[in-house]
Design an enzyme around this catalytic site. Structure first.
Site, PDB file in Angstrom:
ATOM      1  N   PHE A  25       0.822 -11.233  -5.158  1.00  0.00           N
ATOM      2  CA  PHE A  25      -0.267 -10.364  -4.718  1.00  0.00           C
ATOM      3  C   PHE A  25      -1.315 -10.261  -5.817  1.00  0.00           C
ATOM      4  O   PHE A  25      -0.979  -9.982  -6.979  1.00  0.00           O
ATOM      5  CB  PHE A  25       0.262  -8.969  -4.370  1.00  0.00           C
ATOM      6  CG  PHE A  25       0.720  -8.834  -2.939  1.00  0.00           C
ATOM      7  CD1 PHE A  25       0.057  -8.000  -2.058  1.00  0.00           C
ATOM      8  CD2 PHE A  25       1.802  -9.565  -2.481  1.00  0.00           C
ATOM      9  CE1 PHE A  25       0.466  -7.891  -0.744  1.00  0.00           C
ATOM     10  CE2 PHE A  25       2.232  -9.462  -1.173  1.00  0.00           C
ATOM     11  CZ  PHE A  25       1.555  -8.622  -0.288  1.00  0.00           C
ATOM     12  N   CYS A  31     -13.692  -1.168  -3.913  1.00  0.00           N
ATOM     13  CA  CYS A  31     -13.709  -1.131  -2.451  1.00  0.00           C
ATOM     14  C   CYS A  31     -15.068  -0.618  -1.994  1.00  0.00           C
ATOM     15  O   CYS A  31     -15.727   0.138  -2.710  1.00  0.00           O
ATOM     16  CB  CYS A  31     -12.596  -0.224  -1.913  1.00  0.00           C
ATOM     17  SG  CYS A  31     -12.455  -0.212  -0.104  1.00  0.00           S
ATOM     18  N   CYS A  46     -13.143   5.677   4.375  1.00  0.00           N
ATOM     19  CA  CYS A  46     -11.698   5.629   4.632  1.00  0.00           C
ATOM     20  C   CYS A  46     -11.039   6.700   3.775  1.00  0.00           C
ATOM     21  O   CYS A  46     -10.988   6.577   2.548  1.00  0.00           O
ATOM     22  CB  CYS A  46     -11.127   4.257   4.309  1.00  0.00           C
ATOM     23  SG  CYS A  46      -9.330   4.163   4.480  1.00  0.00           S
ATOM     24  N   CYS A  49      -6.533   6.063   2.442  1.00  0.00           N
ATOM     25  CA  CYS A  49      -6.035   4.962   1.605  1.00  0.00           C
ATOM     26  C   CYS A  49      -4.978   5.481   0.620  1.00  0.00           C
ATOM     27  O   CYS A  49      -5.141   6.542   0.010  1.00  0.00           O
ATOM     28  CB  CYS A  49      -7.187   4.323   0.839  1.00  0.00           C
ATOM     29  SG  CYS A  49      -6.673   2.943  -0.208  1.00  0.00           S
ATOM     30  N   ASP A  50      -3.893   4.715   0.455  1.00  0.00           N
ATOM     31  CA  ASP A  50      -2.803   5.107  -0.438  1.00  0.00           C
ATOM     32  C   ASP A  50      -2.636   4.134  -1.602  1.00  0.00           C
ATOM     33  O   ASP A  50      -1.569   4.075  -2.215  1.00  0.00           O
ATOM     34  CB  ASP A  50      -1.490   5.220   0.340  1.00  0.00           C
ATOM     35  CG  ASP A  50      -1.080   3.908   1.016  1.00  0.00           C
ATOM     36  OD1 ASP A  50      -1.820   2.916   0.896  1.00  0.00           O
ATOM     37  OD2 ASP A  50      -0.023   3.900   1.675  1.00  0.00           O
ATOM     38  N   THR A  51      -3.690   3.378  -1.926  1.00  0.00           N
ATOM     39  CA  THR A  51      -3.588   2.311  -2.919  1.00  0.00           C
ATOM     40  C   THR A  51      -4.458   2.611  -4.137  1.00  0.00           C
ATOM     41  O   THR A  51      -5.587   3.065  -4.007  1.00  0.00           O
ATOM     42  CB  THR A  51      -4.043   0.979  -2.301  1.00  0.00           C
ATOM     43  OG1 THR A  51      -3.230   0.690  -1.166  1.00  0.00           O
ATOM     44  CG2 THR A  51      -3.907  -0.150  -3.307  1.00  0.00           C
ATOM     45  N   GLU A 122      -5.911  -9.551   2.963  1.00  0.00           N
ATOM     46  CA  GLU A 122      -5.833  -8.288   3.685  1.00  0.00           C
ATOM     47  C   GLU A 122      -7.160  -7.587   3.467  1.00  0.00           C
ATOM     48  O   GLU A 122      -7.480  -7.197   2.340  1.00  0.00           O
ATOM     49  CB  GLU A 122      -4.665  -7.450   3.176  1.00  0.00           C
ATOM     50  CG  GLU A 122      -3.315  -8.111   3.415  1.00  0.00           C
ATOM     51  CD  GLU A 122      -2.149  -7.296   2.889  1.00  0.00           C
ATOM     52  OE1 GLU A 122      -2.383  -6.328   2.132  1.00  0.00           O
ATOM     53  OE2 GLU A 122      -1.000  -7.622   3.227  1.00  0.00           O
ATOM     54  N   HIS A 210       8.204  -2.470   2.247  1.00  0.00           N
ATOM     55  CA  HIS A 210       8.316  -2.426   0.788  1.00  0.00           C
ATOM     56  C   HIS A 210       8.568  -1.000   0.295  1.00  0.00           C
ATOM     57  O   HIS A 210       9.290  -0.802  -0.675  1.00  0.00           O
ATOM     58  CB  HIS A 210       7.075  -3.017   0.132  1.00  0.00           C
ATOM     59  CG  HIS A 210       5.780  -2.416   0.586  1.00  0.00           C
ATOM     60  ND1 HIS A 210       5.311  -2.529   1.875  1.00  0.00           N
ATOM     61  CD2 HIS A 210       4.858  -1.677  -0.076  1.00  0.00           C
ATOM     62  CE1 HIS A 210       4.146  -1.903   1.982  1.00  0.00           C
ATOM     63  NE2 HIS A 210       3.861  -1.374   0.819  1.00  0.00           N
TER      64      HIS A 210
END
Length: 216
Positions: A25, A31, A46, A49-51, A122, A210
Site C-alpha cells: 500500500f 486529500c 467528507c 474519513c477514518d484515515t 482507491e 483488516h
C-alpha cells in the site's frame, strides 16, 4: 514530479473484491475533500474519513523526487517483507490516500509497471486517472462531484444520507459494494447494509477485514 507519501507498507487487502490479496500500500499525503485535521472536520466535504494521511512521517513515507525512486521503494517493500515472485504471483500495489489521484501520474504508472507491479487505486472519484491503471476502485462521497464513472469496483460507504445506492446503479462498474460506515453506529450500519444487500442482490457487502483481524 515529486511525490509526497504518508506511508508505504506490505499487508493484505482488507476491503472489496480483492480482499485477502497481498499488496504493497502506498498512502499518498493530502486529500481534496478534507485537510485531515480534526479541527477542520466539521467543514469537510467528507466528514467520516477514518484515515491519517497528513504529512509524510509514516513508515516508509517521505518525499520522493521522481517516479523511479518511488517505484523502487515500492519494490523494496515487496521484496524485503517476503512477497514472492513466480509465474502464479504478480506483485500488486494499491495507491490510496488521502486522494491518490492528486499525485499519481503516467510516469509513476510506467515506473511501477517497469518494476513488474499490477496497479490498483482507491479513489473518491472526483478526479480522472492517468492511463494504464489495472484496477480502479471508486468510493464516492455524497457531497462531492463524481467524475470517474467507470471502473472495476464501486465501494459505497453506507449509509450516506445524500448518497443512496440507487444513485450509482447505472454506472459502468463490474462490482458494487456497500461498506458499513465505521464509528459509534457501526453495528447498526452493518445491519442496514446487510438488509439492503439482501433486498438488492446486485450490491455485495464489504467489511473492513483488516480491522476485524488486527492488521493494517
Amino acid at each position: 514530479m515529486s511525490y509526497q507519501v504518508k506511508e508505504i507498507y506490505y499487508t493484505l487487502q482488507g476491503e472489496g473484491a480483492r480482499t485477502g490479496r497481498a499488496a504493497v500500500f502506498v498512502r499518498f499525503a493530502g486529500c481534496n475533500l478534507w485537510s485531515g485535521r480534526e479541527q477542520d472536520r466539521s467543514e469537510a466535504i467528507c466528514k467520516f474519513c477514518d484515515t491519517d494521511f497528513v504529512a509524510t512521517n509514516g513508515p516508509g513515507g517521505g518525499g520522493f523526487r521522481d517516479a523511479e525512486i518511488l517505484a523502487s521503494a515500492v519494490e523494496r517493500c515487496w521484496s524485503k517483507i517476503g512477497g514472492e515472485r513466480n509465474a502464479h504471483v504478480k506483485p500488486y500495489v494499491v495507491c490510496t490516500g488521502g486522494e491518490p489521484l492528486l499525485q499519481l501520474d503516467e510516469p509513476l504508472v510506467a515506473a511501477l509497471h517497469a518494476q513488474g507491479f499490477e496497479i490498483g487505486i482507491e479513489t473518491n472519484g472526483t478526479l480522472l486517472p492517468p492511463r494504464g491503471i489495472d484496477w480502479i476502485c471508486v468510493s464516492p462521497k455524497a457531497d462531492a462531484e463524481l467524475k470517474l464513472m467507470r471502473g472495476n469496483e464501486l465501494k459505497l460507504v453506507y449509509p450516506q444520507e445524500r448518497a443512496p445506492p440507487k444513485r450509482y446503479d447505472n454506472l459502468a462498474f463490474d462490482h458494487f459494494f456497500l461498506q458499513p460506515m465505521d464509528g459509534p453506529m457501526r453495528q447498526a450500519n452493518t445491519q442496514a447494509a446487510i438488509e439492503f444487500c439482501l433486498a438488492h442482490p446486485r450490491w455485495r457487502l464489504s467489511l473492513q477485514t483488516h480491522k476485524l483481524i488486527g492488521i493494517r
